[in-house]
Design a protein around this motif. Structure first.
Motif, short mmCIF file in Angstrom:
data_model
loop_
_atom_site.label_atom_id
_atom_site.label_comp_id
_atom_site.label_asym_id
_atom_site.label_seq_id
_atom_site.Cartn_x
_atom_site.Cartn_y
_atom_site.Cartn_z
N GLU A 47 -15.06 -14.27 -37.79
CA GLU A 47 -14.31 -14.19 -36.54
C GLU A 47 -13.92 -12.74 -36.23
OE1 GLU A 47 -11.07 -16.87 -37.13
OE2 GLU A 47 -12.25 -18.66 -36.64
N ALA A 48 -13.52 -11.98 -37.26
CA ALA A 48 -13.16 -10.57 -37.04
C ALA A 48 -14.38 -9.78 -36.58
CB ALA A 48 -12.57 -9.97 -38.31
N THR A 49 -15.54 -10.08 -37.17
CA THR A 49 -16.77 -9.39 -36.77
C THR A 49 -17.14 -9.72 -35.33
OG1 THR A 49 -17.57 -9.45 -39.06
CG2 THR A 49 -19.21 -9.07 -37.34
N GLY A 52 -14.86 -7.86 -33.10
CA GLY A 52 -15.27 -6.45 -33.05
C GLY A 52 -16.47 -6.25 -32.14
N ASP A 53 -17.46 -7.14 -32.24
CA ASP A 53 -18.64 -7.04 -31.37
C ASP A 53 -18.27 -7.22 -29.91
OD1 ASP A 53 -20.23 -6.65 -33.57
OD2 ASP A 53 -20.90 -8.74 -33.71
N LEU A 54 -17.34 -8.12 -29.65
CA LEU A 54 -16.89 -8.34 -28.27
C LEU A 54 -16.19 -7.11 -27.72
CD1 LEU A 54 -16.45 -10.24 -25.85
CD2 LEU A 54 -14.37 -11.04 -26.98
N LEU A 55 -15.33 -6.51 -28.54
CA LEU A 55 -14.58 -5.35 -28.08
C LEU A 55 -15.47 -4.14 -27.83
CD1 LEU A 55 -11.40 -5.61 -30.34
CD2 LEU A 55 -11.56 -6.06 -27.89
N THR A 56 -16.57 -4.03 -28.55
CA THR A 56 -17.48 -2.91 -28.31
C THR A 56 -18.12 -2.97 -26.93
OG1 THR A 56 -19.33 -4.10 -29.33
CG2 THR A 56 -18.03 -2.65 -30.75
N GLN A 57 -18.09 -4.15 -26.33
CA GLN A 57 -18.65 -4.32 -25.00
C GLN A 57 -17.61 -4.03 -23.90
OE1 GLN A 57 -21.94 -4.96 -25.05
NE2 GLN A 57 -21.73 -5.08 -27.29
N VAL A 58 -16.36 -3.79 -24.34
CA VAL A 58 -15.28 -3.55 -23.38
C VAL A 58 -14.64 -2.20 -23.69
CG1 VAL A 58 -13.26 -4.58 -22.24
CG2 VAL A 58 -14.89 -6.04 -23.46
N ALA A 59 -15.35 -1.15 -23.42
CA ALA A 59 -14.87 0.20 -23.76
C ALA A 59 -13.73 0.65 -22.86
CB ALA A 59 -16.02 1.20 -23.67
N GLY A 60 -13.49 -0.03 -21.77
CA GLY A 60 -12.44 0.38 -20.85
C GLY A 60 -11.03 0.13 -21.36
N LEU A 61 -10.88 -0.58 -22.45
CA LEU A 61 -9.55 -0.83 -23.02
C LEU A 61 -9.12 0.39 -23.82
CD1 LEU A 61 -10.18 -4.47 -24.31
CD2 LEU A 61 -9.02 -3.81 -22.21
N THR A 62 -8.10 1.06 -23.34
CA THR A 62 -7.68 2.29 -24.02
C THR A 62 -6.18 2.35 -24.29
OG1 THR A 62 -7.51 3.39 -21.86
CG2 THR A 62 -9.60 3.65 -23.07
N ARG A 142 -14.65 -3.03 -39.93
CA ARG A 142 -14.79 -1.77 -39.21
C ARG A 142 -15.61 -1.99 -37.95
NH1 ARG A 142 -17.18 2.02 -43.19
NH2 ARG A 142 -19.13 1.03 -42.53
N VAL A 143 -15.17 -1.42 -36.83
CA VAL A 143 -15.86 -1.58 -35.56
C VAL A 143 -16.05 -0.22 -34.90
CG1 VAL A 143 -14.91 -3.89 -35.20
CG2 VAL A 143 -13.72 -1.92 -34.25
N THR A 144 -16.91 -0.21 -33.90
CA THR A 144 -17.15 1.01 -33.13
C THR A 144 -16.58 0.85 -31.74
OG1 THR A 144 -19.20 1.42 -34.37
CG2 THR A 144 -18.91 2.61 -32.30
N HIS A 145 -15.50 1.57 -31.47
CA HIS A 145 -14.82 1.48 -30.18
C HIS A 145 -14.02 2.77 -29.98
CE1 HIS A 145 -11.80 0.18 -27.19
NE2 HIS A 145 -12.70 -0.73 -26.83
N PRO A 146 -13.91 3.26 -28.75
CA PRO A 146 -13.19 4.51 -28.53
C PRO A 146 -11.74 4.48 -29.00
CG PRO A 146 -14.48 3.92 -26.59
CD PRO A 146 -14.55 2.76 -27.52
N ALA A 147 -11.07 3.32 -28.93
CA ALA A 147 -9.65 3.26 -29.29
C ALA A 147 -9.37 2.37 -30.50
CB ALA A 147 -8.84 2.76 -28.09
#
Length: 230
Positions: A47-49, A52-62, A142-147
């Protein structure tokens, strides 16, 4: 004589059966507890993964407000507390904290699950949470996201314990159901031995009375039969 021998054999057989059942029940309960914990950790990791994958598609959340709102929304889709952590350990969203409370949270960069996730991608730990004042099981990925650098899911250990309680109850129920069967089997198995010993005792009494004729009994080929034929 028959009653005494049979009772002794019955108690011995029953004790052996009871010990064997108890050992089996303990092993089954231990295996089930291990399985439940592993399944819980695997589910939280998955679920955490996915989060994380979902959030990488929403980079506008800062902003914290945006990220906290997203954590609140995601927590309604999964079972557990959702925490979003920045690369420096700052909490940027938490499904059980308000924005004002999040700003007061300690840095999460040194949390065991976060430290492990930073090194290997996934971290798991069980410990007491001072934030929500209860024991928790944590999984961070660990995820890849600007924030956001880490997505962490937490589940109260009481939820896992309640599942384990059900497992323990099932094991005890199975053990209780097996005891009457063990009693019947032990009593039936003790009968042949009691009859053999009674025959040997009756022959010994005849010998003592002067009758040394040998009856045509089959005493068996074990140690008891050897003694009877002497």
């Amino acid at each position: 004589m028959r009653s005494s021998v049979r009772t002794t054999a019955f108690v011995a057989a029953l004790s052996t059966a009871a010990i064997s059942l108890a050992v089996v029940a303990a092993l089954v309960a231990w295996q089930d507890r291990t399985r439940v914990r592993a399944q819980t950790q695997a589910r939280l990791t998955t679920e955490a993964t996915l989060i994380g994958d979902l959030l990488t598609q929403v980079a506008g959340l800062t902003t914290i407000e945006q990220l906290d709102g997203e954590a609140d929304r995601l927590s309604r889709l999964v079972e557990g507390r959702v925490t979003l952590v920045a690369a420096d350990g700052t909490v940027t969203g938490d499904s059980e904290q308000t924005v004002a409370e999040i700003r007061q949270l300690d840095n999460h960069g040194t949390r065991p699950e976060v430290v492990t996730a930073r090194a290997s991608g996934v971290g798991v730990s069980q410990r007491f949470s001072t934030t929500v004042d209860t024991d928790m099981v944590y999984v961070a990925v660990r995820v890849t996201h600007p924030a956001i650098a880490f997505v962490r899911l937490a589940l109260p250990l009481a939820s896992v314990t309640s599942q384990l309680a059900g497992v323990s109850t099932a094991s005890l129920t199975a053990l209780a159901a097996a005891v009457p069967v063990a009693l019947i089997v032990a009593w039936l198995l003790s009968a042949p031995l009691a009859r053999r010993v009674q025959r040997i005792a009756s022959i010994a009494e005849r010998y003592a009375a002067g009758d040394v004729s040998r009856p045509a009994y089959d005493y068996g080929q074990d140690e008891l039969g050897t003694v009877a034929r002497v």
